[in-house]
Enzyme design. Structure first.
Site, short mmCIF file in Angstrom:
data_model
loop_
_atom_site.label_atom_id
_atom_site.label_comp_id
_atom_site.label_asym_id
_atom_site.label_seq_id
_atom_site.Cartn_x
_atom_site.Cartn_y
_atom_site.Cartn_z
CB THR B 299 -0.92 0.01 1.23
OG1 THR B 299 -1.69 -1.19 1.22
CG2 THR B 299 -1.85 1.21 1.21
N GLY B 300 1.90 1.21 0.85
CA GLY B 300 2.81 2.36 0.90
C GLY B 300 3.48 2.59 -0.43
CD1 TRP B 302 -0.80 0.97 -6.49
CD2 TRP B 302 -1.64 2.70 -5.35
NE1 TRP B 302 -1.79 1.53 -7.25
CE2 TRP B 302 -2.33 2.60 -6.58
CE3 TRP B 302 -2.00 3.73 -4.47
CZ2 TRP B 302 -3.35 3.47 -6.94
CZ3 TRP B 302 -3.01 4.59 -4.83
CH2 TRP B 302 -3.68 4.46 -6.05
CG HIS B 303 -0.55 5.68 -1.44
ND1 HIS B 303 -0.90 4.46 -0.92
CD2 HIS B 303 -1.70 6.39 -1.53
CE1 HIS B 303 -2.21 4.43 -0.71
NE2 HIS B 303 -2.72 5.58 -1.07
N GLY B 304 3.53 6.00 -3.76
CA GLY B 304 4.57 6.87 -4.28
C GLY B 304 5.90 6.15 -4.27
#
Lengths: 442, 451
Positions: B299-300, B302-304
């Site tokens: 998730t982390g 994926w965000h950047g």
């Protein structure tokens, strides 16, 4: 219409609208559709606006694309309709151009491929959006109603004052300027020089700032710059150098009309006060003046920048009394001579401040009948435009050089005019953030 | 092109809706495919190659994989699936970690494409033989740039067997779209301005630093949830029903609940395609922790592409594990308001990692939140900024809970006679305000010549 006479109210299921909500969205939809049609009708029927005075820039125009290579003349004035655009972009790619005469005009297909068509369409719609200025005012009003006080680097102050927020000076640029000025003054150490750096309204009209508004101490920046300049110039071997403390002079009059409400310049009265305070450094005797307002409808750059168009400013000119000195103004770049430093035509334009000399020029020569054997060279930005007229009775020639537009050899200019006095007259906003002066002085 | 631009509102959307409405039956879906390509090409004509590659590659791969599985070549089918996933992820990573500009929406549409592959592999949905349907699933213009990441199994039937129910869908769609527009233009964008004013101050008092975090938290929420509402609203007008992407996340009682309410489609995607295949929570506690760790790390990421986002993912993952394995239900007795406040503090605290450009600047910001600037808790500067944006902050807080919206619908549509008329005009008024904001945001003064 069978939708409207059903009686199955759906209170429970959020996904299905109740009757009232349905009516509501039907009304909404009808008005929105009408708004879209009206907006396009206005854009298409009215000729494009070419220039926005408030923004001081050209507006994007209707994009022109030929439908195919060669038949551009037929299609030139026809807005590529949306259906055509979508259809052509994807379906008719293989259609061959019929004519041969390719006038290097961009075709619709090329426009789509490069993305320029879409970009230009977008710019065109936003720039030509009906009642652009009105929407701008609506936005400004709504935002200021909920308490916003800063718009694009402009504070909305008390009494209708718009105040530009000063920025931190650029140290590297300042060093370049100090170095170049010092070496220049050392080269001409037989000529006395004065320097006046004028603070912006933020540091002077402290009573007009919005409550608690943080503000950089521009006066401290000016003093810091001047001190460093003085030390560096003396170390380099410069001659006489006077520092004129415009900030202190103006601060004594902080309740008076010394800055425009809607523009980033000082008023003629502010310049007059600074002139009074600088006569000693320049070695001249002040005389009497009569003042005339020439405009009371001036809305300057800060009004444009912030979008606050509620106040107007008065532009005044000062006429010297009891002097028989005559003069003319020469603009070497355009080889024109004018009988006055004032250009009344400017009052018909947006920026009434350009009534002084018609704006900025690389070089302005003022030739007088003063017969004082003194020739003054002024390095300046636009702040000087309303200040220099006060100096006319005291010098045979006044040469104003605006380094932002000046590309000649300054030492040659010095000797060819027989310069006897040098004045640096700048706003802090310009001098502390720019290297044009350093570039000119070499 | 963004959904909140004048060009979209006055040119693209009306034309798209008109074309969709006038065409008969199946032609509507084909037209949506064309419109979506034009939408994507608008502004970035080059990147469309990548989108088309994704569509064609996944279309072909799914068919091939389906064929292999049909013939019971399980290993080959699995290899085909793995290969397809690797190619998708590799393309995403190359763009995420290279210096080239990230193609618009690639994180979103790649996840849509992966959902297609997984759903076909796990037999949750059939492989599609019509490439235009795959194009519409992956690249539908309303969702291609910013989601929601609708799973294939939830959407394929709506594409294949497309139902046009104007009475049921058009009205709610346009209302949701407009509410999203209001959130984005009237709340998020001005809050962004407020946040920019805070970050422009180099030496912040602790209070100002916290105020900045609040501005950012609400900006992010209204920006993303507003954009999601717009996307879902447009899709609904076009006859597609998506689930909500945000469900008042700042009212959550714990972090796990927050993630069931924030960017719901992404959480659901990770649960469906990462967490559950790994064993989910039907396994030993250490294994569960590994599963959770994997999900939150991803998730982390994926965000950047920066380390900040990895750390942010770990931060959320760690607290969720703490909630599940240590805290359990011990805090559930506390009033909901207190639990929500606690959750928000945790979430807001994490946003610092999210908005900072690097770890160093994040740490500096954290320091200032605890007074490292040595200026105390509050000063005139903080007052000045708070006073300017107080109303906005208040509105942001008020609309973060469902209460106002529910009361509004109840009064306008059920209790108050003629309320529907008032409501229509209120929406129109707010829409006019949006136009004012959109026009003025393109208002750029060219001042150099004036100096």
């Amino acid at each position: 219409m069978q939708y409207f006479d059903t009686d199955d109210f759906e209170y429970e299921d959020e996904d299905i609208q109740g009757e009232a909500q349905h009516f509501s969205s039907v009304i909404l939809l009808a008005v929105l559709a009408a708004a879209v049609v009206a907006m396009w009708a206005l854009i298409l029927i009215r000729p494009d606006r070419s220039f926005s005075e408030n923004e001081n820039r050209s507006l994007a125009q209707r994009p022109h694309y030929a439908l195919f290579k060669g038949n551009s003349s037929e299609k030139e004035d026809e807005m590529p309709s949306l259906v055509e655009k979508i259809g052509d972009g994807t379906d008719t790619e293989k259609t061959q151009p019929t004519g041969q005469t390719n006038k290097a005009e961009t075709t619709l297909l090329q426009g789509i491929r490069s993305g320029s068509l879409f970009e230009e369409m977008g710019d065109w719609i936003t720039d030509q959006f009906p009642m652009r200025d009105l929407w701008m005012r609506v936005s400004f009003t709504a935002r200021s109603l909920i308490g916003q006080k800063e718009f694009s680097g402009v504070y909305i102050g008390e009494d209708g004052y718009l105040i530009s927020v000063p920025q931190e000076p650029d140290r590297n640029k300042n060093e370049k300027t100090i170095d170049a000025v010092s070496r220049f003054l050392a080269r001409h150490n037989d000529i006395p020089a004065s320097i006046m750096i004028v603070p912006g309204a933020a540091g002077v009209l402290t009573g007009k700032l919005p409550k608690n508004a943080p503000i950089r101490d521009e006066t401290a920046d000016i003093w810091d710059f001047q001190d460093k300049l003085y030390t560096a110039a003396k170390a380099a071997g410069a001659g006489e150098l006077d520092l004129i403390d415009a900030a202190s002079i103006l601060k004594e009059h902080s309740e008076e009309y010394i800055y425009y409400r809607t523009d980033h310049h000082w008023t003629s009265y502010g310049a007059y006060l600074a002139f009074q305070g600088s006569t000693q450094a320049l070695g001249i005797e002040p005389i009497e003046y009569l003042t005339y307002p020439v405009s009371d409808t001036f809305q300057g750059t800060l009004a444009s920048k912030s979008g606050d168009l509620r106040s107007n400013d008065i532009v005044s000119i000062y006429e010297p009394q009891n002097t028989d000195v005559l003069y003319y103004v020469n603009y070497p770049a355009t080889q024109t001579r004018r009988p006055s430093v004032y250009e009344p035509d400017a009052l018909a334009e947006k920026d009434h401040y350009t009534v002084f000399f018609g704006g900025n020029h690389s070089v302005v020569e003022i030739v007088t009948t003063a017969q004082t054997d003194r020739n003054l060279l002024v390095f300046k930005d636009s702040y000087a435009n309303c200040y220099v007229p006060f100096l006319i009775p005291y010098f045979d020639r006044i040469i104003m050089v605006d380094p932002r537009y000046y590309y000649d050899n300054i030492d040659l200019t010095m000797s060819s005019y027989g310069i006897t006095d040098i004045l640096f007259l700048y706003s802090a906003d310009q001098l502390l953030h720019d290297t044009a002066l350093a570039d000119t002085l070499g | 092109m963004t959904l909140s631009s004048l060009t979209f509102l006055f040119l693209f959307l009306p034309v798209a809706l008109l074309l969709y409405l006038i065409l008969p039956g199946r032609a509507k879906i084909y037209m949506l495919g064309i419109i979506s390509l034009v939408f994507y090409a608008w502004g970035n004509p080059r990147d469309i190659v990548l989108l088309l590659f994704s569509v064609v590659f996944n279309y072909a791969s799914a068919l091939e994989m389906d064929e292999l599985l049909y013939r019971r070549h399980w290993t080959l089918g699995k290899l085909s699936m793995i290969f397809t996933v690797i190619v998708n992820v590799a393309v995403l990573c190359v763009y995420k970690y290279s210096s080239a500009a990230l193609p618009v929406g690639i994180s979103f549409y790649t996840f849509s494409a992966l959902s297609y592959i997984f759903d076909v592999y796990y037999d949750k949905a059939p492989a599609e033989r019509n490439p235009v349907y795959v194009l519409v699933y992956i690249g539908l213009f309303s969702k291609v740039t910013s989601g929601p990441i609708v799973q294939y199994k939830d959407l394929y039937a709506q594409i294949r067997d497309h139902q046009v129910r104007l009475r049921e869908d058009f009205g709610p769609g346009i209302l949701l779209f407009l509410r999203g527009l209001f959130k984005k233009v009237l709340l998020a964008d001005p809050l962004g301005l407020a946040f920019a004013q805070v970050t422009a101050v180099t030496e912040k008092t602790a209070g100002l630093a916290w105020l900045g975090v609040c501005f950012y938290a609400f900006q992010l929420y209204y920006d993303f949830s507003g954009y999601s509402d717009m996307a879902i609203g447009i899709s609904r007008m076009l006859g597609f029903r998506f689930a909500d992407n945000f469900d008042y996340p700042y009212t959550s009682g714990n972090l796990a609940e927050f993630w069931r309410r924030w960017h719901i489609s992404l959480g659901a995607w990770f649960r469906e395609y990462v967490y559950i295949p790994l064993g989910g929570n039907r396994c030993s506690v250490p294994r569960q922790m590994i599963n959770l760790g994997a999900v939150w790390l991803l998730t982390g990421i994926w965000h950047g592409s920066t380390f900040n986002f990895v750390l942010w993912g770990i931060y959320h993952g760690a607290i969720i594990m703490f909630e599940r394995f240590v805290l359990k239900k011990r805090l559930d007795k506390l009033p909901k308001v207190l639990r929500a406040l606690g959750t928000d503090i945790i979430v807001f605290f994490g946003w610092v990692l999210f908005f900072s450009s690097g770890l160093g600047s994040a740490m500096r910001y954290y320091g200032q939140m605890f007074g490292s600037a040595g200026l105390g808790f509050w000063d005139a500067q903080a007052s000045f900024i708070l006073r300017q944006y107080f109303v906005l902050l208040l509105a942001g807080t008020a609309f973060a809970a469902p209460f106002l919206h529910n009361r509004y619908e109840e009064i306008m549509y059920y209790k108050q006679k003629g309320g529907f008329l008032v409501s229509a005009f209120l929406y129109l008024g707010l829409f006019a305000l949006c136009i004012a904001e959109m026009v003025s945001s393109t208002y750029s003064t060219f001042l150099y010549a004036a100096f």
